[in-house]
Motif scaffolding. Sequence first.
Motif, PDB file in Angstrom:
ATOM      1  N   TYR A  24       0.719  -1.223  -0.096  1.00 21.46           N
ATOM      2  CA  TYR A  24      -0.080   0.111   0.025  1.00 21.46           C
ATOM      3  C   TYR A  24       0.731   1.375   0.050  1.00 21.46           C
ATOM      4  O   TYR A  24       2.013   1.302   0.600  1.00 21.46           O
ATOM      5  N   TYR A  25       0.447   2.527  -0.498  1.00 23.11           N
ATOM      6  CA  TYR A  25       0.967   3.547  -0.715  1.00 23.11           C
ATOM      7  C   TYR A  25       0.069   4.878  -0.104  1.00 23.11           C
ATOM      8  O   TYR A  25      -1.145   4.581  -0.284  1.00 23.11           O
ATOM      9  N   SER A  26       0.712   5.690   0.542  1.00 24.88           N
ATOM     10  CA  SER A  26       0.052   6.910   1.190  1.00 24.88           C
ATOM     11  C   SER A  26       0.650   8.144   0.662  1.00 24.88           C
ATOM     12  O   SER A  26       2.261   7.972   0.830  1.00 24.88           O
ATOM     13  N   LYS A  27      -0.008   9.054   0.115  1.00 25.25           N
ATOM     14  CA  LYS A  27       0.586  10.279  -0.345  1.00 25.25           C
ATOM     15  C   LYS A  27       0.336  11.483   0.690  1.00 25.25           C
ATOM     16  O   LYS A  27       0.619  12.744   0.377  1.00 25.25           O
ATOM     17  N   ASP A  28      -0.525  11.140   1.780  1.00 23.12           N
ATOM     18  CA  ASP A  28      -0.849  12.211   2.368  1.00 23.12           C
ATOM     19  C   ASP A  28      -0.802  11.859   4.180  1.00 23.12           C
ATOM     20  O   ASP A  28      -1.737  12.276   4.686  1.00 23.12           O
ATOM     21  N   SER A  29       0.676  11.443   4.341  1.00 25.28           N
ATOM     22  CA  SER A  29       0.848  11.184   5.546  1.00 25.28           C
ATOM     23  C   SER A  29       0.192  10.108   6.504  1.00 25.28           C
ATOM     24  O   SER A  29       0.236  10.242   7.479  1.00 25.28           O
ATOM     25  N   GLY A  30      -0.212   9.239   5.587  1.00 27.73           N
ATOM     26  CA  GLY A  30      -1.149   8.109   6.000  1.00 27.73           C
ATOM     27  C   GLY A  30      -2.407   8.149   6.211  1.00 27.73           C
ATOM     28  O   GLY A  30      -3.364   7.279   6.792  1.00 27.73           O
TER      29      GLY A  30
END
Length: 347
Positions: free
Chosen positions: A302-308
């Motif tokens: 999984y990937y997050s671009k907004d601090s999780g």
Amino acid sequence: MKKLTILLLLSVIFLSCKPSQVSFTSVKIDTLLINKISIRPITVSADKVWYAADKNRVGSINLKDSRKLERSIMKDSLKLEFRSIAQTSNSIFIVNVGNPALIYKFSKDLLIKKLVYEEHNPKVFYDSMQFWNDQEGIVVGDPIDNCLSILITRDGGTTWNKVSCNSLPQVEEGEAAFAASNTNIVIKGNTTWIVSGGKKSRVFISPDKGITWKVYNTPIIQGETMTGIFTADFYNNKIGFIAGGNYEKPQQNFGNKALTTNGGKTWKLVAENQGFGYASCIQYVPNSNGKQLVSVGASGLYYSKDSGKSWQQLSTDASLYTLRFIDNFTAIAAGKDKMVKLVFSAR
């Protein structure tokens, strides 16, 4: 012409160090190693990755020419499983789980080996290892008495000394650590964070390379033997992330992700009932301003671009246990029966 060349070079350096403003949209997975093997700890450089594994094995892969080297460590008739690894400028160190606990020091070509620590106790179980610098390193393990088992070296790994429980915070009944991906310990400068799980999920913090410690509560799920914090990473001394969950309920995706912006003193749950369930490894993307994270575990990658706060699944592969970035777009991951290179695409 010379002045122009220098300006161009400075521009390249500036752009390579500038925080990334892009977002990952997909990942390409290239296989580096396939074998009947379980790999939880890895350590990487720009052109090489070292791993430790089950069945007495330690190895390396050259990322430039794909050359592989693997050694089998024989100690009496013991079946050793290594779940911790760390490197200094000239050496590789590995630690096994279980009794007896053994720390081996290797040259980086893995040709020279030395046993530098041995501990016999039915309760001994070391989970993670890191170094502050070439001389000072730390290993953390499950409690034997009323504190986490902590070993520290101040001489480059030649000798390791166990820290007295008188100098450490007491653990709660049923509190321990997990040897999931060698990410129980995080180091930034002189500051060290250690995460726990089980009946309590807490963060132990030392500002002075393991001399003094304080412990802080977290809202990560806790109370059962296989619940808690399995992995942590810090982007800098303030911004950090912890993850884990319930190993026995791997799709349960609440109470398993939390963010700090004050160095680990307080934590806030994020992405409740969203994104991944049980996670064995979380890592910040380099040069991402503490915004981008990648996790692997039972739900895939999984990937997050907004601090999780929100998460996107980029791969359903649930066999990866650990990963480390080697640049802004490339990571090495390993787990059940393989090691792979992850190349992220962005927009």
